[in-house]
Design a protein around this motif. Structure first.
Motif, PDB file in Angstrom:
ATOM      1  N   ARG A   1      43.604  22.302   3.175  1.00 23.92           N
ATOM      2  CA  ARG A   1      42.801  23.463   3.575  1.00 23.92           C
ATOM      3  C   ARG A   1      41.401  23.371   2.979  1.00 23.92           C
ATOM      4  NH1 ARG A   1      47.853  26.034   2.978  1.00 23.92           N
ATOM      5  NH2 ARG A   1      47.374  26.621   0.824  1.00 23.92           N
ATOM      6  N   GLU A   2      41.320  22.960   1.721  1.00 23.11           N
ATOM      7  CA  GLU A   2      40.013  22.809   1.077  1.00 23.11           C
ATOM      8  C   GLU A   2      39.193  21.723   1.776  1.00 23.11           C
ATOM      9  OE1 GLU A   2      38.053  21.512  -3.202  1.00 23.11           O
ATOM     10  OE2 GLU A   2      40.202  21.887  -3.102  1.00 23.11           O
ATOM     11  N   ALA A   3      39.823  20.586   2.050  1.00 27.89           N
ATOM     12  CA  ALA A   3      39.134  19.493   2.737  1.00 27.89           C
ATOM     13  C   ALA A   3      38.662  19.946   4.117  1.00 27.89           C
ATOM     14  CB  ALA A   3      40.047  18.278   2.860  1.00 27.89           C
ATOM     15  N   ARG A   4      39.502  20.669   4.832  1.00 27.86           N
ATOM     16  CA  ARG A   4      39.132  21.161   6.164  1.00 27.86           C
ATOM     17  C   ARG A   4      37.899  22.054   6.087  1.00 27.86           C
ATOM     18  NH1 ARG A   4      43.352  25.065   8.632  1.00 27.86           N
ATOM     19  NH2 ARG A   4      42.597  26.294   6.883  1.00 27.86           N
ATOM     20  N   ASN A   5      37.904  22.994   5.141  1.00 28.77           N
ATOM     21  CA  ASN A   5      36.783  23.929   5.025  1.00 28.77           C
ATOM     22  C   ASN A   5      35.480  23.209   4.693  1.00 28.77           C
ATOM     23  OD1 ASN A   5      38.625  25.940   5.549  1.00 28.77           O
ATOM     24  ND2 ASN A   5      38.830  26.575   3.427  1.00 28.77           N
TER      25      ASN A   5
ATOM     26  N   GLY B   1      26.443  11.151  14.509  1.00 30.39           N
ATOM     27  CA  GLY B   1      26.054  12.315  15.300  1.00 30.39           C
ATOM     28  C   GLY B   1      26.992  12.658  16.434  1.00 30.39           C
ATOM     29  N   ARG B   2      28.106  11.984  16.555  1.00 28.83           N
ATOM     30  CA  ARG B   2      29.003  12.232  17.681  1.00 28.83           C
ATOM     31  C   ARG B   2      30.122  13.209  17.362  1.00 28.83           C
ATOM     32  NH1 ARG B   2      28.532   8.818  22.532  1.00 28.83           N
ATOM     33  NH2 ARG B   2      26.638   7.643  22.203  1.00 28.83           N
ATOM     34  N   LEU B   3      30.339  13.479  16.097  1.00 25.04           N
ATOM     35  CA  LEU B   3      31.311  14.492  15.699  1.00 25.04           C
ATOM     36  C   LEU B   3      30.537  15.782  15.520  1.00 25.04           C
ATOM     37  CD1 LEU B   3      34.231  15.150  14.807  1.00 25.04           C
ATOM     38  CD2 LEU B   3      33.524  14.567  12.482  1.00 25.04           C
ATOM     39  N   ARG B   4      30.905  16.795  16.314  1.00 26.64           N
ATOM     40  CA  ARG B   4      30.134  18.043  16.282  1.00 26.64           C
ATOM     41  C   ARG B   4      30.990  19.230  16.671  1.00 26.64           C
ATOM     42  NH1 ARG B   4      28.028  15.539  21.440  1.00 26.64           N
ATOM     43  NH2 ARG B   4      26.732  14.274  20.125  1.00 26.64           N
ATOM     44  N   PRO B   5      30.511  20.437  16.329  1.00 25.55           N
ATOM     45  CA  PRO B   5      31.230  21.633  16.769  1.00 25.55           C
ATOM     46  C   PRO B   5      30.996  21.877  18.250  1.00 25.55           C
ATOM     47  CG  PRO B   5      29.328  22.235  15.430  1.00 25.55           C
ATOM     48  CD  PRO B   5      29.396  20.741  15.453  1.00 25.55           C
ATOM     49  N   CYS B   6      31.930  22.561  18.865  1.00 23.93           N
ATOM     50  CA  CYS B   6      31.790  22.961  20.259  1.00 23.93           C
ATOM     51  C   CYS B   6      30.558  23.861  20.383  1.00 23.93           C
ATOM     52  CB  CYS B   6      33.055  23.716  20.693  1.00 23.93           C
ATOM     53  SG  CYS B   6      33.014  24.275  22.408  1.00 23.93           S
ATOM     54  N   ALA B   7      29.829  23.739  21.488  1.00 26.68           N
ATOM     55  CA  ALA B   7      28.615  24.523  21.702  1.00 26.68           C
ATOM     56  C   ALA B   7      28.913  25.982  22.056  1.00 26.68           C
ATOM     57  CB  ALA B   7      27.765  23.896  22.798  1.00 26.68           C
TER      58      ALA B   7
ATOM     59  N   ASP C   1      42.005  10.466  14.629  1.00 25.23           N
ATOM     60  CA  ASP C   1      42.795  11.547  15.206  1.00 25.23           C
ATOM     61  C   ASP C   1      43.148  12.597  14.166  1.00 25.23           C
ATOM     62  OD1 ASP C   1      42.687  10.370  17.698  1.00 25.23           O
ATOM     63  OD2 ASP C   1      44.615   9.374  17.495  1.00 25.23           O
ATOM     64  N   ALA C   2      43.538  12.154  12.967  1.00 27.37           N
ATOM     65  CA  ALA C   2      43.887  13.110  11.909  1.00 27.37           C
ATOM     66  C   ALA C   2      42.667  13.922  11.509  1.00 27.37           C
ATOM     67  CB  ALA C   2      44.474  12.386  10.698  1.00 27.37           C
ATOM     68  N   LEU C   3      41.495  13.299  11.512  1.00 27.37           N
ATOM     69  CA  LEU C   3      40.259  14.013  11.182  1.00 27.37           C
ATOM     70  C   LEU C   3      40.006  15.136  12.178  1.00 27.37           C
ATOM     71  CD1 LEU C   3      37.488  14.442   9.814  1.00 27.37           C
ATOM     72  CD2 LEU C   3      36.621  12.576  11.254  1.00 27.37           C
ATOM     73  N   LEU C   4      40.039  14.828  13.445  1.00 29.32           N
ATOM     74  CA  LEU C   4      39.799  15.841  14.471  1.00 29.32           C
ATOM     75  C   LEU C   4      40.902  16.897  14.464  1.00 29.32           C
ATOM     76  CD1 LEU C   4      37.498  16.303  16.408  1.00 29.32           C
ATOM     77  CD2 LEU C   4      38.749  15.066  18.146  1.00 29.32           C
ATOM     78  N   ASP C   5      42.133  16.470  14.253  1.00 28.34           N
ATOM     79  CA  ASP C   5      43.241  17.428  14.171  1.00 28.34           C
ATOM     80  C   ASP C   5      43.069  18.375  12.992  1.00 28.34           C
ATOM     81  OD1 ASP C   5      44.399  16.315  16.401  1.00 28.34           O
ATOM     82  OD2 ASP C   5      45.994  15.283  15.310  1.00 28.34           O
ATOM     83  N   LEU C   6      42.601  17.855  11.848  1.00 26.34           N
ATOM     84  CA  LEU C   6      42.385  18.723  10.689  1.00 26.34           C
ATOM     85  C   LEU C   6      41.241  19.693  10.956  1.00 26.34           C
ATOM     86  CD1 LEU C   6      43.175  19.494   7.803  1.00 26.34           C
ATOM     87  CD2 LEU C   6      41.473  17.834   6.999  1.00 26.34           C
TER      88      LEU C   6
ATOM     89  N   THR D   1      41.383  11.625   5.264  1.00 22.18           N
ATOM     90  CA  THR D   1      40.621  12.375   6.263  1.00 22.18           C
ATOM     91  C   THR D   1      39.134  12.349   5.939  1.00 22.18           C
ATOM     92  OG1 THR D   1      42.551  13.785   6.607  1.00 22.18           O
ATOM     93  CG2 THR D   1      40.468  14.576   7.472  1.00 22.18           C
ATOM     94  N   VAL D   2      38.799  12.508   4.671  1.00 19.63           N
ATOM     95  CA  VAL D   2      37.390  12.430   4.261  1.00 19.63           C
ATOM     96  C   VAL D   2      36.847  11.025   4.531  1.00 19.63           C
ATOM     97  CG1 VAL D   2      35.807  12.524   2.295  1.00 19.63           C
ATOM     98  CG2 VAL D   2      37.558  14.294   2.577  1.00 19.63           C
ATOM     99  N   LEU D   3      37.632  10.011   4.239  1.00 20.88           N
ATOM    100  CA  LEU D   3      37.203   8.638   4.513  1.00 20.88           C
ATOM    101  C   LEU D   3      37.066   8.386   6.019  1.00 20.88           C
ATOM    102  CD1 LEU D   3      39.303   6.698   1.839  1.00 20.88           C
ATOM    103  CD2 LEU D   3      36.878   7.342   1.735  1.00 20.88           C
ATOM    104  N   ALA D   4      37.928   9.004   6.812  1.00 20.73           N
ATOM    105  CA  ALA D   4      37.818   8.892   8.275  1.00 20.73           C
ATOM    106  C   ALA D   4      36.523   9.542   8.752  1.00 20.73           C
ATOM    107  CB  ALA D   4      39.022   9.538   8.957  1.00 20.73           C
ATOM    108  N   TRP D   5      36.140  10.667   8.131  1.00 23.65           N
ATOM    109  CA  TRP D   5      34.855  11.291   8.469  1.00 23.65           C
ATOM    110  C   TRP D   5      33.710  10.319   8.171  1.00 23.65           C
ATOM    111  CZ3 TRP D   5      30.869  12.147   5.052  1.00 23.65           C
ATOM    112  CH2 TRP D   5      29.760  12.763   5.603  1.00 23.65           C
TER     113      TRP D   5
END
Length: 159
Positions: free
Chosen positions: A48-52, A114-120, A2-7, A101-105
């Motif tokens: 912010r750096e991790a998010r980018n 392949g299930r974590l992706r940007p919106c189309a 959840d924190a990963l997706l929220d970030l 968060t990086v470890l959650a990724w």
């Protein structure tokens, strides 16, 4: 997760304007504390750096190796307990939330590749975690981005 997706989704575009949950110190502190952080300025800068970097990796614009600098000096130590094996994360306090968060990724990529992706939707900046059986989800929200895309395609066909 959840924190990963929220970030990843902490910098959305709302009505054409970019919002940043970590951009204003007071809002950033609140965001960090809600996710188990301390809310220091150093922590917000690292988040912010991790998010980018994570956004670029998930979009395929950067290699996962780009995450390496965020993990420098981080150690995970195993500890056997009566309940099983437990891992203890050792990192500076201001870096803990970004590192988690990086470890959650990494865990997400291992468990749900392949299930974590940007919106189309090209105009949307959000990300989604597709938990569907078919792994065919394309939009962060069917009600918003999915309907807009379907309406746009319908308009193009009937024009």
């Amino acid at each position: 997760m959840d924190a990963l997706l929220d970030l990843l989704n902490s910098r959305p575009r709302v009505d054409g304007e970019e919002q940043d949950a970590l951009g204003v110190p007071a809002e950033g502190r609140r965001w960090a504390r809600e996710h188990g952080g301390e809310g220091s300025l150093a922590e917000l800068a690292l988040l912010r750096e991790a998010r980018n970097v994570l956004q670029a990796v998930v979009r395929g614009e950067s290699s996962p190796a780009a995450l390496g600098p965020l993990l420098e000096g981080v150690h995970r130590t195993p500890e056997a307990t009566p309940d099983g094996l437990r891992w203890t994360l050792r990192t500076p306090p201001h870096a803990r939330l970004a590192v988690e968060t990086v470890l959650a990724w990494a865990d997400t990529e291992k468990q749900l590749p392949g299930r974590l992706r940007p919106c189309a939707n090209d105009e949307c900046r959000l990300f989604l975690l597709d938990r569907s059986r078919a792994n065919r989800a394309r939009w962060c929200s069917m009600a918003v981005c999915g309907n807009r895309e379907k309406a746009r395609r319908h308009y193009e066909r009937n024009r």
